[in-house]
Design an enzyme around this catalytic site. Structure first.
Site, PDB file in Angstrom:
ATOM      1  CD  GLU A   1      -2.924   1.138   2.290  1.00  0.00           C
ATOM      2  OE1 GLU A   1      -2.736   0.351   3.221  1.00  0.00           O
ATOM      3  OE2 GLU A   1      -3.777   2.052   2.317  1.00  0.00           O
ATOM      4  CG  ASP A   2       1.474   3.061   3.175  1.00  0.00           C
ATOM      5  OD1 ASP A   2       0.559   3.466   2.436  1.00  0.00           O
ATOM      6  OD2 ASP A   2       1.357   2.905   4.395  1.00  0.00           O
TER       7      ASP A   2
END
Ligand code: MN
Length: 725
Positions: free
Chosen positions: A86-87
């Site tokens: 996600e990051d």
């Protein structure tokens, strides 16, 4: 998080973590666990948290929370990796390549959960969101990692902005804590609630924690006295037991204060006593001893042993006026029950893991869920485990937030029937997430679906081809079966009227009643229905009523060698044409697939045994086949009133240059003229030409002709024609 901060985390936490997992999971792949640590450390390297610490401390903390719950090494690795996709730059495939599909899917599951957008007004549909979370956590470990993630974020919430604190805390109370409860993780639930409570209602939190603290200080000696006396009573009666007192959590006191306006007057308001015994039967023995020694408080006894809670919780609860005339609450359970009550599925897992080391961990979870499902009275839990474990369901919402469960592959029509049969029968369109979509649209998890209905609309027999639920199929069939009979009656009447006008002889009910016996019918309607369905010919009926006409007709037929000429030779003024008004395509009337007749075209009907009438264009080659059966021909006419809202499929044969953009041009021209391409097939695809068949949905022949004209005018198109067959 912001880039530019070069934070490094040493190796010690990695080795500590590996040792911890090793201590309870003998199947641990140490190399991969270390690799997960290094991979996450490398990818989060430049990021820092709101607290100013290296971001990577967060996944390490989550991994340790999962270690506390003794989850398997794959879950711990997932915790380390949970924010990488996600990051950071890392992708699903990076993770899959290094760690395999199982862990990649777990990470992917956590990422997807993080992407569910919670609306501001979560409260009104919290239950739906919880169900959606369960639905999307195909593997229960996904949910556990997500809960661990949320727990650590809540523990460090003091570093973020106040608005975010409030939002995250509400979500925690409304979504995450109930989810933890549902899978029986009592300890985790309690901590989440108390952490969130602090931000949601700071004043109440301060008051309650302050008063709890004071009350506990006062009651310290009393608590000790009660505990020893209970232990003594049990020992005297020969029951081995551990007695302890547990201070109630601020949030549970808060909830109780709201529902019962409790004050801090009694010991039972702040402390719950617990008796842990070795075996199930000891629970009842301990209960008996307690009830014999002290007066029982009415209404407080609950037997969650023979009737476990929906999340699998087992315990006996009672209230007595105990030592020193103190009203106290007591929970009685075995050590094993206690472990399960505290950590739910996670505890069960650890327990099972020792016994089924050879099985894949997925199977372990699966089996323990089966175990829970078979538990008595576990209806709600059963329903929810199904959601997380059965990937064959899809969960969608009504506009008001009602959750509707459908099998995978369900369409807008299935949704409409699921809402209500009446809604299904009258639906004309659907909106998915606010946009108009075809009724056959396959729904996806989390879609919000709105059904548009029209009072006079009826189900289409075509729907049967795409619906996925038995409920919808049964309702459509039922409707059609009922409707079909009426449709045949209506068609039969039209056929008789038409013949009666053409021949100048009456075929009213009175006339028909006389010949019912000839056809073995009891009612006129039965006869008319059979005529409409094509089982009985209208001329047969006419001749039965008027035997004198028989001879004339025979001569006429003998002379009729060429059917085209027959049709011209029998005078049939327009007023004698059978109107299609009121007949539903697909029931008593079918449009022939060979020629795709369109409104405005000259058409002819062929009576088809058991199927009513099939409508062809007058030029259709198929008609040759019926040249020997003039009695089956029916002169039919479109009903102009009813064409307004109807749509028809026109089939085009199109040849274009094989240029870049040719196809785009065609679709553009067709849609600009309000046509809907419903099917497109390449017949020939050479280096210089495309030859294709395009099925276009239109409202009328006029519209199709407009489309043909527009296509012909286009420079990419070399040839356009109505396709026959
Ligand atoms: Mn996280």
């Amino acid at each position: 998080m912001q880039p530019g901060h070069n934070a490094t985390v040493p190796d010690e936490p990695r080795e500590l973590l590996v040792e911890r997992v090793k201590s309870y999971d003998p199947a641990v792949d140490e190399r991969k666990l270390r690799l997960a640590f290094d991979f996450a450390r490398e990818h989060h390297q430049e990021q820092i948290r709101a607290s100013g610490e290296p971001f990577f401390l967060h996944p390490i903390a989550v991994a340790n929370i999962l270690c506390d719950m003794k989850l398997d090494w794959q879950s711990v690795a997932t915790a380390l990796l949970h924010d990488t996709v996600e990051d950071t730059e890392a992708t699903y495939f990076d993770v899959e390549r290094r760690f395999g599909k199982e862990i990649a899917d777990l990470v992917d599951g956590v990422t997807k959960l993080s992407m569910i957008e919670l609306t501001d007004e979560v409260s009104s549909s919290a239950e739906n969101f919880r169900k959606l979370f369960l639905a999307m956590s195909k593997d229960i470990r996904v949910l556990m990692v997500k809960l661990g993630d949320r727990l650590h974020n809540m523990r460090t919430l003091n570093f973020v902005k106040p608005e975010k604190q409030l939002r995250k805390s509400r979500e925690t109370l409304e979504i995450y804590a109930p989810l933890a409860e549902r899978i029986g993780m009592e300890v985790l639930k309690g901590e989440l609630q108390d952490l969130a409570f602090r931000y949601v209602d700071p004043a109440a939190f301060e008051t309650i924690t302050g008063r709890l603290k004071a009350a506990i200080d006062d009651a310290g000696e009393l608590q000790q006295a009660v505990q020893s006396e209970l232990a003594e009573k049990l020992r005297e009666s020969g029951v081995e037991a551990e007695v302890s007192g547990r201070i109630k959590s601020p949030y549970s006191v808060y909830l109780k204060m709201q529902s019962k306006s409790v004050e801090f007057e009694q010991l039972s308001d702040i402390i719950a006593f617990r008796i842990l015994v070795a075996r199930d039967e000891d629970c009842y023995a301990a209960l008996g001893i307690l009830h014999a020694a002290y007066p029982m408080v009415p209404g407080r006894f609950k037997d969650y042993l023979s009737n476990p809670k929906s999340n699998g919780y087992k315990s006996l609860h009672t209230g007595v006026v105990g030592p020193r005339r103190q009203k106290i609450e007591v929970q009685i359970r075995t050590h094993e029950m206690h472990e399960f009550n505290e950590n739910g599925v996670a505890a069960h897992w650890t327990y099972k893991q020792g016994k089924a080391r050879d099985a894949t961990s997925y199977n372990v979870v699966r089996r323990l869920l089966d175990l829970l499902e078979t538990a008595d009275g576990a209806e709600e839990f059963l329903e929810n485990t199904k959601m997380e474990m059965y990937p064959d369901q899809v969960f969608v919402f009504s506009p008001k937030g009602r959750l509707i469960t459908l099998p995978v592959g369900a369409t807008g029509v299935d949704f409409a029937y699921q809402v209500h049969t009446g809604v299904g029968n009258t639906c004309v369109g659907i909106k998915v997430n606010g946009r108009m979509r075809p009724l056959a649209t396959v729904l996806r998890n989390g879609d919000q679906v709105e059904v548009l209905t029209s009072k006079n609309a009826t189900p289409s027999p075509d729907w049967e081809n795409f619906v996925a639920t038995g409920k919808a199929r049964a309702a459509i069939r039922k409707y059609i079966r009922n409707q079909e009979g009426e449709q045949y009656v209506s068609l039969g009447r039209k056929m008789l009227d038409r013949l009666s006008q053409a021949e100048g002889r009456s075929l009213n009910d009175k006339a028909l009643e006389k010949i019912l016996g000839t056809f073995g019918k009891a009612e006129v309607e039965d006869l008319v229905r059979d005529i409409g369905a094509g089982h009985i010919g209208t001329r047969e009926v006419l001749h039965a009523v008027y035997p004198d006409l028989k001879t004339r007709q025979r001569e006429l037929t003998r002379n009729a060698d060429v059917p085209m000429e027959i049709r011209r030779s029998i005078p049939q003024p327009d007023s004698h044409k059978l109107s299609l008004r009121g007949l539903i395509p697909g029931m008593a009337v079918h449009y022939a697939r060979c020629c795709h007749p369109l409104p405005g075209e000259r058409i002819v009907g062929i009576v088809t045994t058991g199927k009513g009438v099939t409508v062809h264009t007058i030029e259709c080659d198929t008609l040759e086949r019926f040249s020997d059966e003039p009695e089956r021909w029916l002169d039919v006419a479109w009903d102009s009133d009813e064409l307004e809202n109807a749509s028809f499929v026109g089939r085009l044969h199109v040849v274009t240059l094989n240029n870049k953009g040719s196809l785009a041009e065609i679709t553009h021209v067709i849609s600009r003229n309000d046509g809907d391409i419903i099917n497109l097939r390449f017949a020939v695809r050479s280096t210089d030409f495309f030859e294709m068949r395009v099925d276009v949905q239109v409202n009328s022949l006029r519209q199709l002709n407009l489309i043909i004209a527009a296509l012909r005018a286009n420079s990419h198109v070399t040839e356009v024609a109505r396709a026959r067959g």
